[in-house]
Design an enzyme around this catalytic site. Structure first.
Site, PDB file in Angstrom:
ATOM      1  N   GLU A 127      -3.693   0.313  -8.963  1.00  0.00           N
ATOM      2  CA  GLU A 127      -2.615   1.239  -9.268  1.00  0.00           C
ATOM      3  C   GLU A 127      -1.424   0.390  -9.711  1.00  0.00           C
ATOM      4  OE1 GLU A 127      -3.264   5.036  -6.299  1.00  0.00           O
ATOM      5  OE2 GLU A 127      -2.610   3.186  -5.384  1.00  0.00           O
ATOM      6  N   HIS A 153      -1.269  -2.607  -7.136  1.00  0.00           N
ATOM      7  CA  HIS A 153      -1.977  -2.316  -5.885  1.00  0.00           C
ATOM      8  C   HIS A 153      -3.486  -2.436  -6.080  1.00  0.00           C
ATOM      9  CE1 HIS A 153      -3.156   0.755  -2.610  1.00  0.00           C
ATOM     10  NE2 HIS A 153      -3.014  -0.437  -2.085  1.00  0.00           N
ATOM     11  N   ASN A 196      -4.039   6.114  -1.516  1.00  0.00           N
ATOM     12  CA  ASN A 196      -3.777   6.114  -0.071  1.00  0.00           C
ATOM     13  C   ASN A 196      -3.151   7.415   0.416  1.00  0.00           C
ATOM     14  OD1 ASN A 196      -4.924   3.658   0.186  1.00  0.00           O
ATOM     15  ND2 ASN A 196      -3.022   2.500   0.243  1.00  0.00           N
ATOM     16  N   SER A 211       0.819  -1.211   0.000  1.00  0.00           N
ATOM     17  CA  SER A 211       0.000   0.000   0.000  1.00  0.00           C
ATOM     18  C   SER A 211       0.851   1.257   0.000  1.00  0.00           C
ATOM     19  CB  SER A 211      -0.885   0.030   1.244  1.00  0.00           C
ATOM     20  OG  SER A 211      -1.687  -1.113   1.312  1.00  0.00           O
TER      21      SER A 211
END
Ligand SMILES: NC(=O)c1ccc[n+]([C@@H]2O[C@H](COP(=O)([O-])OP(=O)(O)OC[C@H]3O[C@@H](n4cnc5c(N)ncnc54)[C@H](O)[C@@H]3O)[C@@H](O)[C@H]2O)c1
Length: 288
Positions: A156, A144, A194, A123
Site C-alpha cells: 500500500e 506498507h 488492516n 501499519s
C-alpha cells in the site's frame, strides 16, 4: 540504478520481521541496500537471515547460486544512521510506536540529502505525523509491505496530505521495480488491508474465548471454509501479538469502532511476553 524509479541506493532502518523481508525484496530487485539496526549484531543478523533464506531457495532449485551471491553482496549493514547518507530512499520499519518513529525520521532528516525520500512501513500510524517531524514533508510517504515481504505481492502506498505527487509516483515506480503491485491509499488508520483484517482477527479471539471452537479448530474452519491460506491464530502469531495490539489500539483510537477494541486475552498474552512466532509462543505453540 535498478529500474524505472531512478533510485540506486536504498536504506532500511529496523531489523525485525519486516526489516529482514524488505531488505531481501529490495536487494533481489537489484538495488544496493544498507540495513541499519541499533546494534552491529542486529544489523549483521539481517544479512545472515537473508543469506540463509536465499541458500534454501538455491537448494530447492528456485535460484541460481551466483544470483544468491550477487543479492547478498548488494547488502551492507551498519548501526550508524549517518551511514545512510548516500541513500535516495530510506524505508523505516522499526517498532510500531509513534514517538520512536518520529524521533527516528527527525534524525534521518538531518543525515539524508535534501532530495531523498523517507517511506514508513507503519501499519496504522498517521504518516502525516512523521512527515511534519521532518523538514521535507513533501518527500515522506507510507510504503506498507505485507508479511512475509518477499512472498506477498501487494504494497500500500500511503499518501498523506503533505506529500508531493512526484514522491508518490516515484515510490509507486519503486514498488513496481521490486515486483510489487501497489494500491494508493489515504492516510487513515489501517489503510485498506488492516482496517478490514484486524477487526476480523480480534473477532476470532473473542469467538475462541466464548468457547465456540478451539483456536486450532477456528484456524481449520477458516482455512477449509474460506480457502484462506492460514487461520486467524496462525496469522496473529505470524504478525506478532505486540504489533497486533498496537495496530488495534490505533484503529480503535481513530475510528472508535468497538470491533477494534483489543480483546483482553490479547493484552494478557502480550503482558506475558508470548508474542507469537518470534518468541516461540503466542496463541499457539511453535517449535523452535
Ligand atoms: N509484523 C507484521 O506482520 C507487519 C506487517 C506490515 C508492517 N509492519 C510494520 O513494520 C514495522 C516493524 O514491525 P515488525 O513486525 O518488523 O516488528 P519487530 O518487533 O519484528 O521488529 C521491530 C524492530 O524495531 C526495533 N526497535 C524496537 N524499539 C526501538 C526503538 N526504541 N528505536 C529504534 N528501533 C527500535 C527492533 O530492534 C526491531 O528491529 C511496524 O511499524 C509494523 O507495524 C508489520
Amino acid at each position: 540504478m535498478a529500474g524505472s524509479s531512478g533510485l540506486t541506493r536504498v536504506g532500511v532502518v529496523g531489523s525485525g520481521i519486516m526489516g529482514a523481508g524488505i531488505v531481501e525484496v529490495v536487494a533481489s530487485a537489484g538495488f544496493e541496500v544498507v540495513v541499519r539496526a541499533r546494534s552491529e549484531e542486529g544489523a549483521a543478523a539481517v544479512v545472515s537471515q537473508v543469506d540463509s533464506r536465499l541458500r534454501r531457495a538455491v537448494e530447492r532449485g528456485r535460484l541460481q547460486a551466483a544470483e544468491a551471491d550477487a543479492i547478498v553482496a548488494r547488502i551492507g549493514h551498519t548501526s550508524h544512521l549517518s551511514e545512510l547518507a548516500g541513500c535516495d530512499l530510506v524505508i523505516e520499519t522499526v517498532v510500531e510506536d509513534l514517538e520512536v518513529k518520529k524521533r527516528l525520521v527527525a534524525e534521518l532528516d538531518t543525515v539524508l540529502p535534501d532530495n531523498a525520500v523517507i517511506a514508513t512501513n507503519t501499519s496504522t500510524l498517521a504518516v502525516v505525523e512523521l512527515a511534519v517531524a521532518t523538514t521535507r514533508p513533501d518527500r515522506v510517504c507510507g510504503l506498507h509491505f505485507f508479511n512475509p515481504a518477499p512472498a506477498m505481492p501487494l504494497v500500500e502506498v500511503v499518501a498523506p496530505v503533505t506529500v508531493a505527487e512526484s514522491t508518490v509516483e516515484m515510490v509507486e515506480r519503486f514498488a513496481a521495480d521490486c515486483g510489487k503491485e501497489s494500491v494508493r491509499v489515504a492516510d487513515r488508520a489501517g489503510f485498506v488491508v488492516n482496517a478490514l483484517l484486524f477487526p476480523y482477527l480480534n473477532a476470532a479471539i473473542a469467538l475462541a474465548e466464548r468457547g465456540v471452537a478451539s483456536r486450532v479448530d477456528v484456524d481449520r474452519a477458516m482455512r477449509g471454509g474460506c480457502n484462506f491460506p492460514m487461520g486467524p491464530f496462525e496469522l496473529l502469531d505470524l504478525i506478532g501479538l505486540d504489533t497486533t495490539l498496537r495496530i488495534l489500539e490505533t484503529l480503535h483510537r481513530e475510528t472508535g469502532d468497538p470491533s477494534s477494541l483489543p480483546h483482553p486475552e490479547l493484552r494478557r498474552l502480550v503482558a506475558a511476553g508470548h508474542l507469537g512466532r518470534k518468541t516461540g509462543r503466542g496463541f499457539l505453540e511453535h517449535g523452535t
